[in-house]
Design a protein around this motif. Structure first.
Motif, PDB file in Angstrom:
ATOM      1  N   TYR A 259       0.813  -1.213   0.000  1.00 14.13           N
ATOM      2  CA  TYR A 259       0.000   0.000   0.000  1.00 14.13           C
ATOM      3  C   TYR A 259       0.851   1.269   0.000  1.00 14.13           C
ATOM      4  CZ  TYR A 259      -3.583  -3.355   1.070  1.00 14.13           C
ATOM      5  OH  TYR A 259      -4.427  -4.434   1.026  1.00 14.13           O
ATOM      6  N   HIS A 260       2.130   1.133   0.161  1.00 16.39           N
ATOM      7  CA  HIS A 260       3.034   2.286   0.157  1.00 16.39           C
ATOM      8  C   HIS A 260       4.079   2.059  -0.927  1.00 16.39           C
ATOM      9  CE1 HIS A 260       1.508   1.912   4.325  1.00 16.39           C
ATOM     10  NE2 HIS A 260       1.335   3.209   4.181  1.00 16.39           N
ATOM     11  N   SER A 261       3.982   2.772  -2.014  1.00 13.65           N
ATOM     12  CA  SER A 261       4.877   2.525  -3.156  1.00 13.65           C
ATOM     13  C   SER A 261       6.329   2.862  -2.816  1.00 13.65           C
ATOM     14  CB  SER A 261       4.412   3.307  -4.383  1.00 13.65           C
ATOM     15  OG  SER A 261       4.373   4.690  -4.102  1.00 13.65           O
ATOM     16  N   PHE A 262       6.573   3.879  -1.964  1.00  9.65           N
ATOM     17  CA  PHE A 262       7.948   4.217  -1.600  1.00  9.65           C
ATOM     18  C   PHE A 262       8.583   3.083  -0.810  1.00  9.65           C
ATOM     19  CE2 PHE A 262      11.083   6.079   1.310  1.00  9.65           C
ATOM     20  CZ  PHE A 262      11.966   6.595   0.368  1.00  9.65           C
ATOM     21  N   ASP A 263       7.827   2.495   0.117  1.00  8.46           N
ATOM     22  CA  ASP A 263       8.349   1.374   0.900  1.00  8.46           C
ATOM     23  C   ASP A 263       8.688   0.196  -0.001  1.00  8.46           C
ATOM     24  OD1 ASP A 263       7.806   2.977   3.023  1.00  8.46           O
ATOM     25  OD2 ASP A 263       6.065   1.844   3.721  1.00  8.46           O
ATOM     26  N   TYR A 264       7.825  -0.043  -0.954  1.00 11.68           N
ATOM     27  CA  TYR A 264       8.051  -1.155  -1.887  1.00 11.68           C
ATOM     28  C   TYR A 264       9.284  -0.887  -2.751  1.00 11.68           C
ATOM     29  CZ  TYR A 264       7.094  -4.741  -5.341  1.00 11.68           C
ATOM     30  OH  TYR A 264       7.192  -5.818  -6.163  1.00 11.68           O
ATOM     31  N   LEU A 265       9.439   0.342  -3.207  1.00 10.24           N
ATOM     32  CA  LEU A 265      10.603   0.720  -4.019  1.00 10.24           C
ATOM     33  C   LEU A 265      11.897   0.569  -3.221  1.00 10.24           C
ATOM     34  CD1 LEU A 265      11.629   1.940  -6.705  1.00 10.24           C
ATOM     35  CD2 LEU A 265      11.376   4.176  -5.624  1.00 10.24           C
ATOM     36  N   VAL A 266      11.883   1.000  -1.969  1.00  8.55           N
ATOM     37  CA  VAL A 266      13.074   0.873  -1.116  1.00  8.55           C
ATOM     38  C   VAL A 266      13.403  -0.595  -0.889  1.00  8.55           C
ATOM     39  CG1 VAL A 266      13.981   1.296   1.206  1.00  8.55           C
ATOM     40  CG2 VAL A 266      12.826   3.119  -0.019  1.00  8.55           C
ATOM     41  N   LEU A 267      12.380  -1.426  -0.661  1.00  7.88           N
ATOM     42  CA  LEU A 267      12.609  -2.855  -0.460  1.00  7.88           C
ATOM     43  C   LEU A 267      13.233  -3.489  -1.711  1.00  7.88           C
ATOM     44  CD1 LEU A 267      12.211  -5.508   1.181  1.00  7.88           C
ATOM     45  CD2 LEU A 267      10.051  -5.742  -0.045  1.00  7.88           C
ATOM     46  N   ILE A 268      12.691  -3.171  -2.885  1.00  8.38           N
ATOM     47  CA  ILE A 268      13.227  -3.732  -4.128  1.00  8.38           C
ATOM     48  C   ILE A 268      14.671  -3.270  -4.339  1.00  8.38           C
ATOM     49  CG2 ILE A 268      12.990  -3.726  -6.646  1.00  8.38           C
ATOM     50  CD1 ILE A 268      10.965  -5.488  -5.181  1.00  8.38           C
ATOM     51  N   CYS A 269      14.944  -1.998  -4.115  1.00  7.63           N
ATOM     52  CA  CYS A 269      16.324  -1.484  -4.266  1.00  7.63           C
ATOM     53  C   CYS A 269      17.259  -2.140  -3.259  1.00  7.63           C
ATOM     54  CB  CYS A 269      16.350   0.029  -4.120  1.00  7.63           C
ATOM     55  SG  CYS A 269      15.572   0.895  -5.476  1.00  7.63           S
TER      56      CYS A 269
END
Length: 194
Positions: free
Chosen positions: A148-158
């Protein structure tokens, strides 16, 4: 004790040099010692790599307490420090390091330097983001509720991509630096002039 006197000088200068005799060390003994140390440091690098991988598997998804995530971050920063120390200990034994050709070593292992920086950056971002989410919403399942939080998901993927890249580069480093090329004098002068 050795005494030296200037032969053709107008004022005779006398210098005394006191030397302590050293035991002669054969090249085989030096090679054996550095080989044993190199092997021990390589085992240390790979052990730390597996410990960090297990920590990332366990604490990225399974624990939702602020204290656990903080301790995890501290322990992972300690592992990064241990890695840097082990890499330094291995590089310290190489011919280019002992002769001051650090630019050539940095060129050879530039991908390790960049991947280590990226891994550390995204590790800090991800763990701090976990801490912020847990502090904001209480100790619920919010630290891993990334969909539900795209920034959190982006940080996790990075974080995951940089982790894989760093692990690969660190493993490649430990095997590449064991090449006899890094312990011999041959070929380094030619590389400087290219």
């Amino acid at each position: 004790m050795a005494t030296f006197q200037a032969q053709n000088s107008p004022s005779a200068v006398r210098v005394q040099v006191r030397e302590t005799p050293k035991l002669a060390v054969s090249q085989d003994q030096v090679t054996q010692t550095s080989s044993t140390a190199h092997r021990r440091h390589t085992y240390g690098i790979h052990t730390c790599l597996w410990v960090d991988l297990l920590i990332n598997i366990i604490f990225d998804y399974g624990w939702n307490k602020v204290g656990y995530i903080g301790v995890t971050l501290g322990f992972q920063l300690l592992l990064v420090f241990v890695w840097l120390t082990l890499v330094y200990q291995i590089l310290k034994q190489t011919y280019p390091f002992r002769t001051g050709l650090l630019g050539l070593l940095m060129h050879d292992f530039r991908h390790l330097i960049v991947s280590a920086f990226m891994y550390l950056l995204f590790l800090l971002m991800f763990r701090i983001e976990q801490q912020i989410n847990l502090s904001k919403h209480g100790e619920t399942n919010v630290s891993t509720d990334l969909w539900y939080h795209s920034f959190d998901y982006l940080v996790l993927i990075c974080h995951k991509l940089s982790m894989i890249w760093f692990y690969i580069e660190l493993s490649n480093f430990s095997f590449a630096v064991s090449s006899p090329m890094y312990f011999k004098q041959d070929g380094w002068l030619e590389r400087l002039t290219q």
